[in-house]
Enzyme design. Structure first.
Site, mmCIF file in Angstrom:
data_model
loop_
_atom_site.group_PDB
_atom_site.id
_atom_site.type_symbol
_atom_site.label_atom_id
_atom_site.label_comp_id
_atom_site.label_asym_id
_atom_site.label_seq_id
_atom_site.Cartn_x
_atom_site.Cartn_y
_atom_site.Cartn_z
ATOM 1 N N CYS A 2 3.143 43.947 55.922
ATOM 2 C CA CYS A 2 2.717 44.347 54.579
ATOM 3 C C CYS A 2 2.319 45.808 54.654
ATOM 4 O O CYS A 2 1.307 46.156 55.276
ATOM 5 C CB CYS A 2 1.544 43.488 54.109
ATOM 6 S SG CYS A 2 0.929 43.952 52.465
ATOM 7 N N GLU A 100 8.094 44.547 49.739
ATOM 8 C CA GLU A 100 8.864 44.378 50.957
ATOM 9 C C GLU A 100 10.206 45.073 50.760
ATOM 10 O O GLU A 100 10.666 45.247 49.628
ATOM 11 C CB GLU A 100 9.074 42.902 51.288
ATOM 12 C CG GLU A 100 7.818 42.140 51.669
ATOM 13 C CD GLU A 100 7.215 42.581 52.995
ATOM 14 O OE1 GLU A 100 7.804 43.464 53.670
ATOM 15 O OE2 GLU A 100 6.140 42.070 53.351
#
Length: 241
Positions: A2, A100
């Site tokens: 992340c 992402e």
């Protein structure tokens, strides 16, 4: 992993959702990045939303360079950089989506996607926090000062403790079926009913599971999100035709 996330819910809604108040004012963010001071709730101040720097620096580190932005949930309880924080310093990292990057069609670079709930409601990511204090250089005493014969006020000068750095990292786990198409890791989204348990339980490893895929959506967004300098509402808009 992340590496970027969002939080643009209204301040009053966030405070009601997490039963905590901001220590200062809140500004909606559309591209939160490592090195920035971002909203978290720590286990030692569960009624306050405060800002810590994203990129955990262990308390024993020689300097504050190279903060760690992610920690693997599977090994966080045993790694030297995280073991003590896992036992004593956990936090909720407030978010309403995260980004992402996946290979673009045709192999033309990478395409960013935003992962969030359909209604963009806020959630908590599992995090750890740490407090790092710069080491003060040792100073040798000479002359009368070494025997207590110097200026009694001189020892007070420069005696202030150096500023501490409070930082955090986000835990990641195996991806669910949705995120697996984008990356081999995903941030740990905590079950809303068990968020406070993450802050207080003796060993809450059972909380660190992939969040159900059917409750989330993923959609492509502009590559403008690639630069942390960009932080505006258009970044969270879908570019699907």
């Amino acid at each position: 992993m992340c590496g970027r996330y969002t939080l643009f819910v209204e301040q009053t809604d966030l405070e009601e959702r997490f039963d905590a108040c901001f220590a200062d004012s809140f500004t909606p963010r559309y591209n939160m990045a490592p090195g920035q001071r971002l909203p978290v709730i720590t286990n030692d101040e569960p009624e306050t939303i405060q800002r810590l720097e994203w990129g955990l620096v262990p308390s024993w580190a020689d300097d504050d360079a190279g903060g760690i932005i992610n920690a693997r949930a599977e090994t966080v309880h045993e790694k030297p950089s995280f073991r003590e924080a896992y036992d004593r310093r956990r936090c909720l990292v407030l978010a309403d989506g995260f980004y992402e990057w996946a290979e673009a069609s045709g192999g033309d670079g990478k395409q960013p996607y935003r992962v969030a709930f359909e209604d963009d409601r806020p959630f908590a990511l599992a995090g750890l926090w740490e407090r790092w204090v710069p080491k003060q250089p040792e100073t040798a005493q000479t002359g009368l000062e070494a025997f207590g014969g110097g200026d009694p006020d001189a020892s007070e000068e420069g005696s202030d403790e150096p500023d501490a750095l409070e930082s955090f990292t986000i835990l990641t786990t195996e991806p669910n079926d949705l995120v697996a198409d984008l990356h081999h890791r995903m941030a740990v989204i905590l079950d809303p009913e068990r968020e406070r348990e993450w802050l207080t339980a003796d060993d809450p490893r059972d909380l660190l599971e992939p969040y159900p895929a059917d409750e989330l959506r993923a959609y492509p967004v502009s590559t403008a999100v690639n630069s942390p300098a960009n932080d505006e509402p258009s970044l969270v808009e879908s570019i699907e035709s």
